[in-house]
Design an enzyme around this catalytic site. Structure first.
Site, PDB file in Angstrom:
ATOM      1  N   ASP A  97     -54.052 -31.397 -25.803  1.00  0.00           N
ATOM      2  CA  ASP A  97     -53.906 -31.404 -24.295  1.00  0.00           C
ATOM      3  C   ASP A  97     -54.512 -32.823 -23.972  1.00  0.00           C
ATOM      4  O   ASP A  97     -55.620 -33.321 -24.449  1.00  0.00           O
ATOM      5  CB  ASP A  97     -55.393 -30.584 -23.868  1.00  0.00           C
ATOM      6  N   HIS A 309     -54.914 -20.634 -19.535  1.00  0.00           N
ATOM      7  CA  HIS A 309     -56.010 -20.502 -19.506  1.00  0.00           C
ATOM      8  C   HIS A 309     -56.885 -20.451 -17.964  1.00  0.00           C
ATOM      9  O   HIS A 309     -57.857 -20.312 -17.755  1.00  0.00           O
ATOM     10  CB  HIS A 309     -56.920 -21.563 -20.199  1.00  0.00           C
TER      11      HIS A 309
HETATM   12  O1  TEU Z   1     -55.865 -27.438 -13.789  1.00  0.00           O
HETATM   13  C1  TEU Z   1     -55.606 -28.102 -12.914  1.00  0.00           C
HETATM   14  C2  TEU Z   1     -55.587 -27.033 -11.459  1.00  0.00           C
HETATM   15  O2  TEU Z   1     -55.177 -27.630 -10.514  1.00  0.00           O
HETATM   16  C3  TEU Z   1     -55.600 -25.662 -11.581  1.00  0.00           C
HETATM   17  O3  TEU Z   1     -54.996 -25.122 -12.764  1.00  0.00           O
HETATM   18  C4  TEU Z   1     -57.154 -25.397 -11.622  1.00  0.00           C
HETATM   19  O4  TEU Z   1     -57.712 -24.984 -12.731  1.00  0.00           O
HETATM   20  C5  TEU Z   1     -57.623 -24.361 -10.604  1.00  0.00           C
HETATM   21  O5  TEU Z   1     -57.128 -22.949 -11.334  1.00  0.00           O
HETATM   22  C6  TEU Z   1     -56.978 -24.547  -9.313  1.00  0.00           C
HETATM   23  O6  TEU Z   1     -57.711 -23.573  -8.493  1.00  0.00           O
HETATM   24  C7  TEU Z   1     -56.184 -28.382 -15.021  1.00  0.00           C
HETATM   25  C8  TEU Z   1     -56.582 -27.323 -16.368  1.00  0.00           C
HETATM   26  O7  TEU Z   1     -55.660 -26.605 -16.611  1.00  0.00           O
HETATM   27  C9  TEU Z   1     -58.023 -26.785 -15.725  1.00  0.00           C
HETATM   28  O8  TEU Z   1     -58.473 -25.987 -16.645  1.00  0.00           O
HETATM   29  C10 TEU Z   1     -59.029 -27.863 -15.364  1.00  0.00           C
HETATM   30  O9  TEU Z   1     -59.985 -27.013 -14.930  1.00  0.00           O
HETATM   31  C11 TEU Z   1     -58.466 -28.841 -14.437  1.00  0.00           C
HETATM   32  O10 TEU Z   1     -57.385 -29.098 -14.561  1.00  0.00           O
HETATM   33  C12 TEU Z   1     -59.463 -30.042 -14.429  1.00  0.00           C
HETATM   34  O11 TEU Z   1     -59.233 -30.667 -15.435  1.00  0.00           O
END
Ligand code: TEU
Ligand code: CA
Length: 535
Positions: A97, A309
């Site tokens: 990641d 996730h």
């Molecule tokens: O997520 C990006 C994102 O904008 C969404 O998936 C966010 O997690 C949230 O659900 C929007 O409501 C990525 C990662 O997958 C996430 O786990 C991180 O929290 C986020 O970026 C920041 O790195």
């Protein structure tokens, strides 16, 4: 020409919740190594490992403090090197990641290289995706810094070529260790509009999503790093359209191999509040997935996913996790895996793990969930309503520990899990599923094997059928040699069709054959190879 990642199936591991080997309640790398044969047997080709780098865990590892160090919770770099060796020994690949839109505020760069971050004397009106302002005042500098996520996740300044080079050096380091590619966290956020103008009602996304230099930065990353390795890249790109994706994933553009779109994951909630969930209109889902299939056919490449996730569990979200859990989990898997693209299986999806309904906010850990709870309770929304929204939407639905057996803590840990195990682990677990007549794991094995065995799954075209049917998702695939039809009943009703043609049953989630050539039972799914020769 079909590339290795176009016929592959990816499995995402969220390491803190996958398997704990040392009883501290946190999943770890030695725990993953113990389960590699389980993944190989499933038919997995590529493992996407969510972040295992050194981090204060404000956002469970998506706030990186040191890109070159494994967090002690997960083990050592020697453990990581062993994992990589064991993955490769089994003929699988490992994708890391890559979180380079932001770091942790505890990364040394934040003190030593303020020019690697985005500072202003005055904030604009942007809101953070995790609530509150997207700006935090730093006393030592007397300025505000931008953080699209938590205030402990300052955004990196990609306008700075020295920052970009520091990222490229790090990517080389991991690729030279032998990792096989990257899943790139919100990578379409890295180019911001230089003026950082106010957004409508605090929505800055038109000025940080798919920004003015994004294609330039991705091509520079390709030319500087990626082109030198046989690696695969998938860009996580919220707010990206199929037209954008045609540019990002066109192999002639040398940007990324595929992207994660959010469009199909935004259909069942209010546009301005993901926790304000709404029923899914299947016709909207069919229209959207058809759009993506057509936009990228022979032009780019799709990622296919229901779960990760950050998303609630699909069997609870679009299926029926009570009466028809096996049927709806296998129907949803068939609908996705028979399309064109690379499918992603999220840990636990292959045994039909469900959402969780913890009774108290104290049982939740996700920063997004906790911030939302505080915000909504502060403005007076009643606790029952807020908890109901959390039960449906929280990211912790996907982060409860993997359910391996009906032993204590589902066999995930001998200690106290960092996040409580879903109480339904007694009946929903790997051991129970694999000993069951109706094994979801076995069904996924078949789907994954079909992708490798039949060219039509990888290269066939896509034609939607019965567009206006509110419960049926049906489509055909055709590769000029043969024609398959996929039927998916997205409802608990028995639905009547004009007819189901004769054909060879390629996969079916009811084990007593096709009961009627014009009816589909609750959540019934059938893939038929149509016997008539293709004209
Ligand atoms: O997520 C990006 C994102 O904008 C969404 O998936 C966010 O997690 C949230 O659900 C929007 O409501 C990525 C990662 O997958 C996430 O786990 C991180 O929290 C986020 O970026 C920041 O790195
Ligand atoms: Ca552990």
């Amino acid at each position: 020409m079909t590339t290795w990642w176009q016929q592959a199936t990816v499995y995402q591991i969220y390491p803190r919740s996958f398997n704990d080997s040392n009883g501290d309640g946190i999943g770890d790398i030695p725990g993953i190594i113990q389960k590699l044969d389980y993944l190989k047997t499933l038919g997995i080709d590529i493992i996407w490992l969510s972040p295992v780098y050194n981090s204060p865990n404000d956002d469970n590892g998506y706030d990186i403090r040191d890109y070159y160090q494994i967090h002690s919770d997960f083990g050592t770099m020697a453990d990581f090197d062993q994992l990589l060796e064991e993955v490769h020994r089994r003929g699988m690949k490992l994708v890391m990641d890559l979180v380079v839109n932001h770091t942790s505020d505890e990364h040394p760069w934040f003190e030593e290289r303020p020019d690697f971050y985005i500072w202003r004397d005055q904030p604009n009106n942007w809101g953070s995706i995790f609530g509150g302002s997207a700006w935090e005042y730093d006393d030592s500098r007397g300025q505000y810094y931008l953080h699209l996520f938590s205030k402990k996740q300052p955004d990196l300044n990609w306008e700075n070529p020295e920052l970009r080079q520091a990222i490229y050096d790090m990517m080389h380091w991991w690729l030279q260790k032998g990792v096989d590619g990257f899943r790139m966290d919100v990578i379409n956020f890295i180019s911001k509009h230089p003026d950082l103008p106010d957004g409508e009602n605090g929505d800055g996304s038109p000025y940080f999503m798919n920004g003015p230099r994004i294609h330039e930065f991705l091509r520079e990353m390709h030319d500087n790093v990626l082109q030198h390795y046989d690696c695969v890249t998938v860009g996580e790109m919220p707010g990206t359209s199929p037209e954008d994706a045609q540019i990002y994933t066109n192999p002639d553009n040398h940007e990324v191999n595929m992207i994660f779109t959010f469009e199909h994951m935004d259909l069942d909630h209010a546009p301005d509040d993901k926790f304000n969930y709404q029923p899914l209109n299947l016709i909207d889902l069919k229209d959207n997935l058809e759009k993506w299939q057509h936009a990228l056919h022979n032009k780019g490449w799709n990622s296919l996913y229901w779960n990760n996730h950050d998303q609630p569990r699909i069997v609870s979200r679009f299926g029926d996790d009570q009466t028809y859990r096996y049927e709806s989990a296998t129907m949803l898997a068939t609908c996705l895996h028979m399309m064109q693209g690379t499918p992603y299986v999220y840990q636990g999806e292959e045994i039909g793990m469900t959402n969780v309904s913890f009774s108290s906010i104290d049982d939740y850990r996700d920063i997004e969930t906790l911030n939302m709870y505080d915000e909504k309770r502060t403005v007076g929304i009643d606790e029952a309503t807020v908890l109901d929204q959390i039960h449906h939407v929280s990211r912790d639905n996907a982060r409860t520990p993997m359910q391996w057996s009906d032993d204590e803590n589902a066999g995930f840990t001998t200690g106290t899990p960092w996040l409580a195990v879903n109480p339904n682990y007694q009946t929903i677990n790997v051991k129970h599923d694999q000993n069951s007549e109706q094994s979801i794991y076995s069904y996924y094995q078949q789907l994954i094997a079909m992708r490798k065995q039949y060219d039509i799954v990888t290269n066939g075209d896509f034609t939607l059928l019965e567009r206006d049917h509110p419960q049926l998702f049906a489509y055909t695939r055709n590769n000029g040699h043969e024609n398959w039809t996929v039927y998916c009943n997205f409802s608990s009703d028995t639905i009547t069709l004009t007819e189901i043609p004769n054909g060879e049953i390629m996969i079916h989630n009811y084990d007593d054959g096709i009961l009627s050539n014009s009816q589909l039972r609750p959540y019934e799914t059938i893939v038929l190879r149509n016997m008539k020769e293709v004209e």
